[in-house]
Write a protein that holds these residues in place. Structure first.
Motif, PDB file in Angstrom:
ATOM      1  N   LEU A 516      29.871   4.485  21.262  1.00 55.97           N
ATOM      2  CA  LEU A 516      28.677   5.054  21.879  1.00 55.97           C
ATOM      3  C   LEU A 516      27.427   4.655  21.113  1.00 55.97           C
ATOM      4  N   ALA A 517      27.532   4.685  19.779  1.00 50.71           N
ATOM      5  CA  ALA A 517      26.383   4.313  18.960  1.00 50.71           C
ATOM      6  C   ALA A 517      26.030   2.841  19.156  1.00 50.71           C
ATOM      7  N   GLU A 518      27.054   1.976  19.179  1.00 52.46           N
ATOM      8  CA  GLU A 518      26.806   0.538  19.342  1.00 52.46           C
ATOM      9  C   GLU A 518      26.279   0.214  20.738  1.00 52.46           C
ATOM     10  N   LEU A 519      26.866   0.861  21.743  1.00 49.69           N
ATOM     11  CA  LEU A 519      26.441   0.599  23.114  1.00 49.69           C
ATOM     12  C   LEU A 519      25.014   1.076  23.336  1.00 49.69           C
ATOM     13  N   GLU A 520      24.698   2.258  22.818  1.00 54.57           N
ATOM     14  CA  GLU A 520      23.343   2.786  22.953  1.00 54.57           C
ATOM     15  C   GLU A 520      22.343   1.832  22.314  1.00 54.57           C
ATOM     16  N   ALA A 521      22.708   1.303  21.151  1.00 48.78           N
ATOM     17  CA  ALA A 521      21.820   0.370  20.456  1.00 48.78           C
ATOM     18  C   ALA A 521      21.647  -0.914  21.257  1.00 48.78           C
ATOM     19  N   ALA A 522      22.745  -1.420  21.842  1.00 48.61           N
ATOM     20  CA  ALA A 522      22.675  -2.665  22.619  1.00 48.61           C
ATOM     21  C   ALA A 522      21.811  -2.488  23.863  1.00 48.61           C
ATOM     22  N   ILE A 523      21.990  -1.350  24.552  1.00 54.13           N
ATOM     23  CA  ILE A 523      21.212  -1.098  25.766  1.00 54.13           C
ATOM     24  C   ILE A 523      19.743  -0.899  25.426  1.00 54.13           C
TER      25      ILE A 523
END
Length: 660
Positions: A516-523
């Motif tokens: 979730l942390a990585e995806l949020e950062a990517a988005i």
């Protein structure tokens, strides 16, 4: 025997440099339906494309110092690449700039004009450029566009009109007699009660204030309004009105137009009226799906909340994203895009249920039988229940798919996935393997699981085109009769001596918190890039405006190109709908010209009549408020923005005199 035809379309998309997951949702759903019909043996035509004309495109291209065609050429490359990434299996991609489409639109417009369904008049209304739509005063919300909330401008111009009102009663009657025409039913009720029964107004179908569009062949000053242009793509793509209309005769009427709910009105009212006027059959169905929303709001590049499908596919694979879009949301309703829900679906449905089912089945066959099941088998007490459910699932999926209930179809398939996992728990292969006398029963149990997986793999193929191939490789299945749709209605299709080959994990389990942390950062990074690009464009426009405010020095040769003349103002009137403009008629000797000036805040209508003013005479004409303006009346301006017309008080200084 000739195959039954099936023609399905998406809307043709406005060429944006960043199509978000909401656009992908519609196209993935349409592609799934097309793939399903092909598996059922239909002769399918799946059409998508781009709607490339209009004032907005013209302005964006100009801001980037590009021609509109060069700008759209660049954007279309990206759109096609995204469709490849999402495994969109379209049969034809149409662009409204394609020569054959332009010719067809011109023929349609001319036919409607010749038969009296299009006539010439003038139009005044509030226009939203981003939405390419006109609105009446009462339709505005706080003076802004009711659809996107942006500023609108009052436009008055000569226009051709389509007699939309003429077809009002016929459309109502058609909808009432064909309740399946517009789906979901709530959309049909909305169109009848909110638009048709209150009364339709004739539709402005040409514009003169910009040039980027299909020219009206018999009146080149006009271009065909975007909705007549865009809607015609559904038949122009098939060759309607051309020398070779074989595809049109083969596939029309369309079986279903899949569109977003925001453009249902155009497809269910304007398009049917046009077809009625052309004496052509109406499409069999229009399906208006809902939106993917974030925090209750529609995804929009302008507010920076778009989700880039490329980011998601790079992280999780295309099949996982396609599955989530089609399973999470009931097609036709709005659905919330949520990172946590996405990862939860991947972990629960794909990794735990399907991925683990395939992995442990192949693993047990390799472990207990060296990768090849023996033919001799003994039935277990749980076989018939699994077999019955597997054979009944196909019919349930077919029923759901005919109504485009993709989520319901996937629910039925996953019921079978979970029932197959339960069958493993019931037969307990890890216990049977310990008793040599139970080896035949063990082989039977594993064969039943493998056969159920085969059926599942075929059923998921329209939704997840890559995963079945991976499953078949592990079960050593060659695509063909064993993977045909009708094979799911027969039990025991797998060969008796079944061989398997361990492969990659279909869907690795994801660490929710970390992901979730990585995806949020990517988005957020993707969104920040979008906003940065917008900010850069705005800054460039600001700098260009500053450059315009401080023009570069010119030579005497440059100055000599400007022709200044004295003109006498003989009329000066207010312009309806404008706070600044006066419409002046200026006389130069025997010549009279209309010149618009933004001086209403300084001079009252009529105040300039009789004055001799200085005019930039050879300035390129431009259209203002639907009328051409020929020249510029020169003014002085103080630091507070107050204007003063440059005049000559010498009454003997004749109008038309040059200034040097």
């Amino acid at each position: 025997m000739e195959k039954e035809k099936f023609y399905i379309t998406t809307p043709i998309y406005y060429p944006s440099d960043k199509l978000h997951i909401g656009h992908s949702y519609c196209t993935v759903a349409t592609d799934t339906m097309a793939r399903y019909k092909r598996l059922r043996g239909y002769d399918v035509m799946f059409l998508t494309g781009t709607d490339e004309h209009g004032q907005k495109i013209e302005r964006i291209a100009a801001s980037q110092n590009m021609t509109p065609k060069a700008y759209t050429d660049k954007i279309v490359i990206g759109i096609k690449e995204l469709w490849r990434t999402l495994c969109i299996s379209y049969d034809k991609f149409i662009r409204t700039t394609d020569d054959y489409h332009v010719k067809t639109v011109q023929k349609i417009f001319k036919q409607l004009y010749d038969q009296g369904d299009i006539y010439k008049s003038s139009y005044e209304g509030w226009y939203c450029t981003p939405c390419e739509s006109f609105f009446t005063e009462h339709q505005l919300v706080d003076g802004k566009c009711p659809d996107c909330g942006r500023d609108v401008e009052l436009l008055k111009e000569e226009s051709y009109f389509f007699r939309l009102s003429k077809y009002q009663d016929r459309i109502i009657k058609y909808m009432e007699e064909n309740p399946e025409f517009l789906q979901p039913n709530t959309r049909q009720n909305e169109m009848i009660n909110n638009f048709l029964k209150p009364g339709l107004e004739d539709l402005a179908v040409s514009r003169t204030s910009f040039k980027w569009g299909v020219p009206v062949e018999f009146d080149p000053g006009h271009i065909v309004y975007v909705w007549v242009d865009a809607l015609s793509n559904y038949i122009s793509a098939l060759g309607y009105g051309s020398e070779d209309d074989s595809l049109f005769r083969k596939y029309w009427p369309a079986d279903v137009h899949v569109v977003g709910k925001e453009i249902v009105r155009f497809h269910s009212i304007i398009w049917p009226a046009m077809l009625m006027a052309l004496d052509l059959p109406l499409p069999k169905k229009i399906f208006g799906h809902g939106w993917l929303v974030i925090n209750g709001g529609k995804m929009s590049k302008s507010v920076g909340n778009v989700v880039d499908p490329n980011v998601l596919v790079d992280k999780y694979g295309v099949d996982a994203i396609r599955y989530f879009l089609l399973r999470e949301i009931a097609f036709g309703q709005d659905g919330n895009f949520n990172n946590e829900a996405l990862i939860q679906r991947i972990n629960s449905d794909l990794a735990n249920d399907l991925g683990n089912l395939v992995s442990r089945t192949v693993g047990m066959i390799e472990k207990y039988f060296g990768g090849t099941l023996p033919q001799a088998r003994t039935a277990t007490a749980f076989d018939e229940d699994l077999k019955a459910m597997a054979l009944s699932t196909t019919e349930k999926v077919e029923n759901a798919m005919e109504d485009m209930f993709f989520s319901d179809a996937l629910i039925e398939i996953w019921n079978l996935v979970r029932r197959t996992n339960k069958y493993i728990d019931e037969t307990q292969p890890w216990i049977l393997c310990k008793d040599e006398e139970k080896k035949a029963e063990l082989a039977n149990a594993l064969y039943h699981v493998a056969e159920s997986i085969r059926i599942i793999s075929v059923l998921i193929e329209p939704f997840m085109p890559n995963t079945p191939q991976k499953i078949w490789k592990q079960l050593c299945i060659t695509p063909g009769d064993m993977t045909a749709w009708d094979s799911t209605k027969t039990w025991g299709v797998l060969p008796a001596a079944l061989k398997v080959e361990k492969g990659e994990t279909l869907f690795p389990r994801i660490d929710m918190k970390k992901e979730l942390a990585e995806l949020e950062a990517a988005i957020k990074a993707s969104q920040a890039t979008n906003l940065a690009n917008q900010s850069k464009q705005q800054q460039e426009k600001k700098e260009e405006a500053q450059e315009d405010a401080y023009p570069a020095e010119i030579t005497i040769d440059d100055f000599c190109k400007v022709q200044l003349k004295v003109g006498e103002v003989i009329e000066s009137n207010a312009v309806e709908g404008s706070k600044k403009l006066l419409r002046n008629v200026v006389k130069f000797a025997e010549e009279e010209r209309v010149i618009f000036s933004g001086i209403k805040g300084t001079y009252a209508p009529g105040e300039l009549v009789g004055k001799r003013v200085v005019v930039a005479y050879n300035l390129k004409p431009r259209k203002m408020m639907g009328e051409m303006s020929y020249g510029m009346i020169l003014c002085a301006e103080d630091g507070d923005g107050k204007l003063s017309i440059l005049t000559t008080d010498d009454k003997d200084f004749a109008s038309g005199s040059g200034i040097s």
